[in-house]
Write an enzyme that holds these catalytic residues in place. Sequence first.
Site, PDB file in Angstrom:
ATOM      1  N   LYS A  21       0.799  -1.229   0.000  1.00  0.00           N
ATOM      2  CA  LYS A  21       0.000   0.000   0.000  1.00  0.00           C
ATOM      3  C   LYS A  21       0.835   1.285   0.000  1.00  0.00           C
ATOM      4  CE  LYS A  21      -4.026  -1.905   2.386  1.00  0.00           C
ATOM      5  NZ  LYS A  21      -5.012  -1.608   3.422  1.00  0.00           N
ATOM      6  N   ASP A  27     -10.403   3.415   2.078  1.00  0.00           N
ATOM      7  CA  ASP A  27     -10.640   3.000   3.472  1.00  0.00           C
ATOM      8  C   ASP A  27     -11.366   4.080   4.281  1.00  0.00           C
ATOM      9  OD1 ASP A  27      -9.748   0.409   3.502  1.00  0.00           O
ATOM     10  OD2 ASP A  27      -7.708   0.912   4.127  1.00  0.00           O
TER      11      ASP A  27
HETATM   12  P1  NAP Z   1      -0.819  -1.316  11.926  1.00  0.00           P
HETATM   13  O1  NAP Z   1      -0.452  -0.230  10.976  1.00  0.00           O
HETATM   14  O2  NAP Z   1       0.111  -2.459  12.120  1.00  0.00           O
HETATM   15  O3  NAP Z   1      -1.106  -0.634  13.364  1.00  0.00           O
HETATM   16  C1  NAP Z   1      -1.395  -1.423  14.486  1.00  0.00           C
HETATM   17  C2  NAP Z   1      -1.876  -0.546  15.637  1.00  0.00           C
HETATM   18  O4  NAP Z   1      -2.192  -1.367  16.742  1.00  0.00           O
HETATM   19  C3  NAP Z   1      -0.836   0.461  16.118  1.00  0.00           C
HETATM   20  O5  NAP Z   1      -1.496   1.613  16.578  1.00  0.00           O
HETATM   21  C4  NAP Z   1      -0.190  -0.308  17.284  1.00  0.00           C
HETATM   22  O6  NAP Z   1       0.406   0.534  18.244  1.00  0.00           O
HETATM   23  C5  NAP Z   1      -1.394  -0.974  17.877  1.00  0.00           C
HETATM   24  N1  NAP Z   1      -0.981  -2.156  18.648  1.00  0.00           N
HETATM   25  C6  NAP Z   1      -0.565  -3.339  18.160  1.00  0.00           C
HETATM   26  N2  NAP Z   1      -0.237  -4.178  19.181  1.00  0.00           N
HETATM   27  C7  NAP Z   1      -0.465  -3.481  20.325  1.00  0.00           C
HETATM   28  C8  NAP Z   1      -0.327  -3.793  21.706  1.00  0.00           C
HETATM   29  N3  NAP Z   1       0.089  -5.005  22.113  1.00  0.00           N
HETATM   30  N4  NAP Z   1      -0.672  -2.845  22.612  1.00  0.00           N
HETATM   31  C9  NAP Z   1      -1.115  -1.629  22.221  1.00  0.00           C
HETATM   32  N5  NAP Z   1      -1.251  -1.262  20.914  1.00  0.00           N
HETATM   33  C10 NAP Z   1      -0.937  -2.190  19.992  1.00  0.00           C
HETATM   34  O7  NAP Z   1      -2.215  -1.972  11.506  1.00  0.00           O
HETATM   35  P2  NAP Z   1      -3.433  -1.272  10.761  1.00  0.00           P
HETATM   36  O8  NAP Z   1      -3.304  -1.493   9.314  1.00  0.00           O
HETATM   37  O9  NAP Z   1      -3.561   0.120  11.285  1.00  0.00           O
HETATM   38  O10 NAP Z   1      -4.665  -2.180  11.240  1.00  0.00           O
HETATM   39  C11 NAP Z   1      -5.147  -2.132  12.568  1.00  0.00           C
HETATM   40  C12 NAP Z   1      -6.352  -3.059  12.710  1.00  0.00           C
HETATM   41  O11 NAP Z   1      -7.428  -2.590  11.900  1.00  0.00           O
HETATM   42  C13 NAP Z   1      -6.063  -4.495  12.243  1.00  0.00           C
HETATM   43  O12 NAP Z   1      -6.694  -5.367  13.129  1.00  0.00           O
HETATM   44  C14 NAP Z   1      -6.723  -4.568  10.877  1.00  0.00           C
HETATM   45  O13 NAP Z   1      -7.155  -5.875  10.561  1.00  0.00           O
HETATM   46  C15 NAP Z   1      -7.915  -3.651  11.079  1.00  0.00           C
HETATM   47  N6  NAP Z   1      -8.394  -3.064   9.822  1.00  0.00           N
HETATM   48  C16 NAP Z   1      -9.690  -3.291   9.486  1.00  0.00           C
HETATM   49  C17 NAP Z   1     -10.197  -2.732   8.331  1.00  0.00           C
HETATM   50  C18 NAP Z   1     -11.636  -2.989   7.983  1.00  0.00           C
HETATM   51  O14 NAP Z   1     -11.979  -2.855   6.798  1.00  0.00           O
HETATM   52  N7  NAP Z   1     -12.461  -3.286   8.935  1.00  0.00           N
HETATM   53  C19 NAP Z   1      -9.378  -1.946   7.491  1.00  0.00           C
HETATM   54  C20 NAP Z   1      -8.046  -1.738   7.875  1.00  0.00           C
HETATM   55  C21 NAP Z   1      -7.574  -2.307   9.053  1.00  0.00           C
HETATM   56  P3  NAP Z   1       1.983   0.948  18.125  1.00  0.00           P
HETATM   57  O15 NAP Z   1       2.024   2.090  17.152  1.00  0.00           O
HETATM   58  O16 NAP Z   1       2.363   1.333  19.502  1.00  0.00           O
HETATM   59  O17 NAP Z   1       2.708  -0.263  17.617  1.00  0.00           O
END
Ligand code: NAP
Length: 284
Positions: free
Chosen positions: A76, A113
């Site tokens: 992406k 998104d």
């Molecule tokens: P990402 O870029 O990897 O970001 C992950 C986020 O989660 C960061 O803010 C991270 O904090 C936090 N995190 C992870 N482990 C953690 C922990 N143990 N304690 C506290 N915070 C933690 O992922 P993303 O792309 O943003 O996606 C996030 C979620 O949204 C995923 O579950 C994904 O499947 C979902 N999502 C859903 C859709 C949909 O269409 N429904 C679309 C996109 C994403 P740090 O910055 O501190 O690491």
Amino acid sequence: MAAGSHSISGKAKVAGVMGWPVGHSKSPALHGFWLKEYGIDGAYVPMAVAPENLGKSLKSLFLLGFKGCNLTVPHKEAALQIVDEITPVAKAIGAINTVFVLPDGRLQGTNTDAFGFFENLRQSVPGFNVTRAPAVVLGAGGAARAVCAALIEAGAPEVRLLNRTRARAQTLETAFGPKIKATPWSDLPAALKDAGLLVNSTSLGMSGQPPLDVSIDTLPTAALVTDLVYTPLETPLLHAAKKRGNKTVDGLGMLLYQAQKGFEGWFGVKPEVTSALRSHLLSL
Ligand code: NAP
């Protein structure tokens, strides 16, 4: 009902999704459902594209007669350097999830998104007004960027952004401007007090990940709670919110609504998000 294949001709319009790996993607099933539902002469295929081949693969779309594609992990951000045109929303989010091949062969990259996130709220809770109260967003990754873009565009007065790594939230504050307030994780109870919306955009609460261990006791019961995590569909956050009387919206709708725009651009029909589509994806 819409599962399985449908027949296509030599004139079929073709699109797909590039990822590495791509096997986990629900997009082929989602677009395949709509193609069958609307009887469209078209195909949507998974494309396993290694990161080092992304440029060549994207450039080949026009040569192969593709209408465009979706991009998933890890492509992406890298695609920003490859496409010929980037829409303002993709620029703001810093990632491309949808590519359109323009008639002259140039590639336009956009991000659906933010649309998917807000359309899911709008369709699920028609009376919801985001302009009335501050929003609280947990997380500062790629998904949170889309949420911030959507909330600002929709007129949220303030977005309190809390993330384990606060520096990442501060980066979003700098990128999106003063409506975003990077807020320490420990300030969550105070941040929730007058909020009208709570969004989980961390990966916490997802099957296989640690739980999202926060108290929402201070959140007004009139506030809407949504979780981007959709496996499980009812996350512990949504369960807790529902139990205390908050309206909730699950994350599956965001996935479905973000796909509408790509489908419409590639295949020429604006597809509907229906309960049959939801059931089909949940049955996979
Ligand atoms: P990402 O870029 O990897 O970001 C992950 C986020 O989660 C960061 O803010 C991270 O904090 C936090 N995190 C992870 N482990 C953690 C922990 N143990 N304690 C506290 N915070 C933690 O992922 P993303 O792309 O943003 O996606 C996030 C979620 O949204 C995923 O579950 C994904 O499947 C979902 N999502 C859903 C859709 C949909 O269409 N429904 C679309 C996109 C994403 P740090 O910055 O501190 O690491």
